[in-house]
Design an enzyme around this catalytic site. Sequence first.
Site, PDB file in Angstrom:
ATOM      1  N   PHE A  20       0.819  -1.204   0.000  1.00 13.10           N
ATOM      2  CA  PHE A  20       0.000   0.000   0.000  1.00 13.10           C
ATOM      3  C   PHE A  20       0.855   1.257   0.000  1.00 13.10           C
ATOM      4  O   PHE A  20       1.806   1.383   0.783  1.00 13.10           O
ATOM      5  CB  PHE A  20      -0.894   0.059   1.239  1.00 13.10           C
ATOM      6  CG  PHE A  20      -2.040  -0.913   1.247  1.00 13.10           C
ATOM      7  CD1 PHE A  20      -3.278  -0.560   0.718  1.00 13.10           C
ATOM      8  CD2 PHE A  20      -1.888  -2.171   1.797  1.00 13.10           C
ATOM      9  CE1 PHE A  20      -4.333  -1.454   0.731  1.00 13.10           C
ATOM     10  CE2 PHE A  20      -2.944  -3.072   1.813  1.00 13.10           C
ATOM     11  CZ  PHE A  20      -4.167  -2.714   1.275  1.00 13.10           C
ATOM     12  N   ASP A  21       0.506   2.200  -0.853  1.00 14.36           N
ATOM     13  CA  ASP A  21       0.973   3.571  -0.716  1.00 14.36           C
ATOM     14  C   ASP A  21       0.285   4.143   0.521  1.00 14.36           C
ATOM     15  O   ASP A  21      -0.711   3.583   1.008  1.00 14.36           O
ATOM     16  CB  ASP A  21       0.582   4.357  -1.983  1.00 14.36           C
ATOM     17  CG  ASP A  21       0.893   5.825  -1.880  1.00 14.36           C
ATOM     18  OD1 ASP A  21       2.015   6.168  -1.460  1.00 14.36           O
ATOM     19  OD2 ASP A  21       0.012   6.633  -2.193  1.00 14.36           O
ATOM     20  N   LEU A  22       0.778   5.254   1.038  1.00 14.16           N
ATOM     21  CA  LEU A  22       0.157   5.859   2.226  1.00 14.16           C
ATOM     22  C   LEU A  22      -0.669   7.093   1.876  1.00 14.16           C
ATOM     23  O   LEU A  22      -1.902   7.075   1.967  1.00 14.16           O
ATOM     24  CB  LEU A  22       1.232   6.216   3.249  1.00 14.16           C
ATOM     25  CG  LEU A  22       0.740   6.899   4.527  1.00 14.16           C
ATOM     26  CD1 LEU A  22      -0.205   5.992   5.314  1.00 14.16           C
ATOM     27  CD2 LEU A  22       1.933   7.315   5.400  1.00 14.16           C
ATOM     28  N   ASP A  23      -0.003   8.148   1.446  1.00 21.05           N
ATOM     29  CA  ASP A  23      -0.686   9.421   1.170  1.00 21.05           C
ATOM     30  C   ASP A  23      -1.654   9.287   0.002  1.00 21.05           C
ATOM     31  O   ASP A  23      -1.264   8.886  -1.101  1.00 21.05           O
ATOM     32  CB  ASP A  23       0.331  10.516   0.850  1.00 21.05           C
ATOM     33  CG  ASP A  23       1.168  10.905   2.060  1.00 21.05           C
ATOM     34  OD1 ASP A  23       0.755  10.598   3.182  1.00 21.05           O
ATOM     35  OD2 ASP A  23       2.227  11.531   1.860  1.00 21.05           O
ATOM     36  N   ILE A 184      -0.955  -0.955  -4.450  1.00 23.05           N
ATOM     37  CA  ILE A 184      -2.163  -0.140  -4.424  1.00 23.05           C
ATOM     38  C   ILE A 184      -1.774   1.308  -4.162  1.00 23.05           C
ATOM     39  O   ILE A 184      -1.083   1.608  -3.180  1.00 23.05           O
ATOM     40  CB  ILE A 184      -3.146  -0.610  -3.324  1.00 23.05           C
ATOM     41  CG1 ILE A 184      -3.491  -2.088  -3.502  1.00 23.05           C
ATOM     42  CG2 ILE A 184      -4.408   0.246  -3.335  1.00 23.05           C
ATOM     43  CD1 ILE A 184      -2.862  -2.983  -2.473  1.00 23.05           C
TER      44      ILE A 184
END
Length: 235
Positions: A20-23, A184
């Site tokens: 997963f990306d965060l922002d 993602i």
Amino acid sequence: MVSNMQNHKDASGRFQYLLFDLDGTLTDPKAGITGCVQYALHKLGIEEPDKDKLEPFIGPPLADSFQEFYGFDEEKTAQAIVYYRERFSTTGLFENEIYPGIREMLAHLKQAGRTLAIASSKPTVFVKKILQHFEIEQYFDVIVGSGLDGTRTRKEEVVEEALRQLHRINMMSDKRDNDRIVMIGDRKFDIQGAKLFNLVSVGVTFGYALPGELEEAGADYIVESVAQLEELLNG
């Protein structure tokens, strides 16, 4: 749910490793990031009252954004980043909101036996503090971000290190099937990073991608909500 299915990948329960990306993917960081960019610009004698104009700073490395959008040279870029972090490390870090449904989705995915990782261009130290702040750090087996010294800022470098760590802790076999690994994210950088390693790519439209950005980048799947994302990842 919108699916490009460019490589005819089937999502039916095969996705095991989720990066997963965060922002813009798990949290909405607009207030903190744009506020810190405003602060840095102000310290450098530039006033930008409209935070909406600073949204393009969400996603790519800070250095790239200051250089692209304000024409800063390397020295001025380095100073801008120092000012940015001056505010971000104490205030901007927590000017952030977790998207509704994300915490529940992560819990469900973990309960279903998925292996979760973070692959963010934000410095690792800040990523961990944000995950702790929202009480979701426990869902991730691997957390990878960039270095405060400017290393590993490219998404492809972050994805590579996340894959390396997953392999090192024996969560992947030597002959791992990349169709089971998913990246993602909400920006083209996430999709490009996935494609470089032949991973499945999922773009989310509730983040900060420009119109058509995810399609143009060639995302394998595009979803419009957290509910659709969970449905896809859980098959």
